[in-house]
Design a protein around this motif. Sequence first.
Motif, PDB file in Angstrom:
ATOM      1  N   PRO A 153       7.063  -3.598  25.599  1.00  0.00           N
ATOM      2  CA  PRO A 153       8.024  -3.176  26.615  1.00  0.00           C
ATOM      3  C   PRO A 153       9.254  -4.058  26.736  1.00  0.00           C
ATOM      4  N   ALA A 154       9.376  -5.095  25.911  1.00  0.00           N
ATOM      5  CA  ALA A 154      10.530  -5.984  26.044  1.00  0.00           C
ATOM      6  C   ALA A 154      11.144  -6.304  24.696  1.00  0.00           C
ATOM      7  N   THR A 155      11.344  -5.268  23.844  1.00  0.00           N
ATOM      8  CA  THR A 155      11.943  -5.508  22.536  1.00  0.00           C
ATOM      9  C   THR A 155      13.425  -5.825  22.654  1.00  0.00           C
ATOM     10  N   ALA A 156      14.044  -5.471  23.794  1.00  0.00           N
ATOM     11  CA  ALA A 156      15.463  -5.780  24.016  1.00  0.00           C
ATOM     12  C   ALA A 156      15.585  -6.782  25.153  1.00  0.00           C
ATOM     13  N   GLY A 157      14.822  -7.868  25.056  1.00  0.00           N
ATOM     14  CA  GLY A 157      14.803  -8.851  26.142  1.00  0.00           C
ATOM     15  C   GLY A 157      13.894  -8.365  27.244  1.00  0.00           C
ATOM     16  N   VAL A 158      14.264  -8.610  28.486  1.00  0.00           N
ATOM     17  CA  VAL A 158      13.405  -8.211  29.605  1.00  0.00           C
ATOM     18  C   VAL A 158      13.804  -6.862  30.166  1.00  0.00           C
ATOM     19  N   ASP A 159      14.799  -6.223  29.557  1.00  0.00           N
ATOM     20  CA  ASP A 159      15.327  -4.986  30.127  1.00  0.00           C
ATOM     21  C   ASP A 159      14.630  -3.734  29.627  1.00  0.00           C
ATOM     22  N   GLY A 160      13.948  -3.804  28.513  1.00  0.00           N
ATOM     23  CA  GLY A 160      13.276  -2.609  28.026  1.00  0.00           C
ATOM     24  C   GLY A 160      13.238  -2.544  26.518  1.00  0.00           C
ATOM     25  N   ILE A 161      13.047  -1.323  25.999  1.00  0.00           N
ATOM     26  CA  ILE A 161      12.897  -1.105  24.566  1.00  0.00           C
ATOM     27  C   ILE A 161      14.269  -1.008  23.915  1.00  0.00           C
ATOM     28  N   ASP A 162      14.408  -1.585  22.742  1.00  0.00           N
ATOM     29  CA  ASP A 162      15.650  -1.531  21.983  1.00  0.00           C
ATOM     30  C   ASP A 162      16.084  -0.071  21.821  1.00  0.00           C
ATOM     31  N   PRO A 163      17.303   0.285  22.223  1.00  0.00           N
ATOM     32  CA  PRO A 163      17.746   1.680  22.128  1.00  0.00           C
ATOM     33  C   PRO A 163      17.767   2.207  20.703  1.00  0.00           C
ATOM     34  N   HIS A 164      17.991   1.339  19.721  1.00  0.00           N
ATOM     35  CA  HIS A 164      17.988   1.774  18.330  1.00  0.00           C
ATOM     36  C   HIS A 164      16.605   2.275  17.906  1.00  0.00           C
ATOM     37  N   ILE A 165      15.563   1.648  18.457  1.00  0.00           N
ATOM     38  CA  ILE A 165      14.194   2.089  18.191  1.00  0.00           C
ATOM     39  C   ILE A 165      13.956   3.460  18.809  1.00  0.00           C
ATOM     40  N   LEU A 166      14.422   3.652  20.037  1.00  0.00           N
ATOM     41  CA  LEU A 166      14.233   4.938  20.713  1.00  0.00           C
ATOM     42  C   LEU A 166      14.975   6.049  19.986  1.00  0.00           C
ATOM     43  N   VAL A 167      16.192   5.775  19.554  1.00  0.00           N
ATOM     44  CA  VAL A 167      16.974   6.780  18.837  1.00  0.00           C
ATOM     45  C   VAL A 167      16.309   7.118  17.502  1.00  0.00           C
ATOM     46  N   ALA A 168      15.854   6.106  16.781  1.00  0.00           N
ATOM     47  CA  ALA A 168      15.178   6.352  15.507  1.00  0.00           C
ATOM     48  C   ALA A 168      13.936   7.212  15.707  1.00  0.00           C
ATOM     49  N   ALA A 169      13.189   6.943  16.770  1.00  0.00           N
ATOM     50  CA  ALA A 169      11.981   7.727  17.054  1.00  0.00           C
ATOM     51  C   ALA A 169      12.329   9.182  17.346  1.00  0.00           C
ATOM     52  N   ALA A 170      13.370   9.394  18.127  1.00  0.00           N
ATOM     53  CA  ALA A 170      13.791  10.754  18.452  1.00  0.00           C
ATOM     54  C   ALA A 170      14.244  11.500  17.205  1.00  0.00           C
TER      55      ALA A 170
END
Length: 429
Positions: A153-170
């Motif tokens: 849950p903290a691939t982008a620091g403490v703020d959440g998941i790296d958006p590049h990972i989410l976009v790639a998944a989508a």
Amino acid sequence: MKIVPASEFSLRRELEYGSEEQNEAVKRIIEEVRRDGDAALRRFAEQFDGVSVAELRVSKEEIEAAYALVDESFLQALREAAVRIRSFHEKQKRTSWMDLQADGSILGQIVRPLRRVGLYVPGGKAAYPSSVLMNAIPAMVAGVPEIVMVTPPATAGVDGIDPHILVAAAEAGVSEIYRVGGAQAIAALAYGTESIPAVDKIVGPGNIYVALAKRYVFGIVDIDSIAGPSEIVVLADDTADAGYVAADLLSQAEHDEMASAILITPSQVLAEAVQAEVARQLATLPKREIAAQSIRDNGAILTVASLEEGVDAVNQLAPEHLEIITAEPFQYLSKIENAGAIFLGPYSSEPVGDYFAGPNHVLPTNGTARFSSPLNLDDFMKKSSVIYYSREALLRDGQKIIALAQHEGLEAHARAIQIRLEKEGNSNG
């Protein structure tokens, strides 16, 4: 980077068995997830990731918002890479088949996709959108209806998941994403929790705890492999560009301190030139500390008497990645027995395969290319045999089946055939 005769070199390979403490920790984590479900996942998120997780599942709104946080150039490159990966894996499709025999029997095979697959995406030293594509797209092409991704849950620091990972998944067709990582994520995928239904297979790399957890749950679910450190071997002659070779060796050395990068060559001139180039390029590499340790501990330039001797050395090493940069690279292709991926010629740099060409970059490591293959459609398929024996076939073959069963001491097997022969009035065969 040391220069040594190939006959004097032995590659140190690390298998992911872990320490007693690590294995005990993984066992405890898995048992707690089995017992406490979502509550254990939230507890471990606070303990290991330092975040409080309210909703385990990533919402559609979060995924849509991620698109606004990535560059258009990244998105365009990602989409073109996805097209190439999809096109390559489409060619691996298998079909079911049935074979009608002359006696009326039917033998065949049904090929169908797994129902639900879990993809683990690490979030430690780096996040890799390319690995999302490489793991998810073959599953999608195979027809897997439910592709689930878990990531810390903290691939982008403490703020959440790296958006590049989410976009790639989508873009790759992932149907569900959950913010959970580590051994606890593997446990959730294997056994299921209130929020995360269990899967049939888990793919994707991770740290030592993830690797041990995958080993632990194998048999409850299938897994792809236990991945070791990255490896590259370059087989080159005096026509190779030393700068190209050095850059390709460093492309793997920067992955991990335990990665291995090896040049095999009959040319002393090239060996010395590459040795100098590695030192020169290493000095300006952002990840030079990691790469330097990799080169120091696991890198080498191996000298051989001929390219034929070099091929023998390659087959013994069975590398994850192999580059052949020689005057006639295709001349040696048929002689390579053990390699995960083979790159031919000076322009087929290993990163071409990592990101864009289309073949899968999830490859066998630790010498397992002797018996393993790159991730492919078969990893997401299962096969069922079909047997329809006709009366004629059973009367013809019955006594032979009985003889084999009785030889093995399995009288009930024999009787299951005998009762049919007697029923058909053909007990003498």
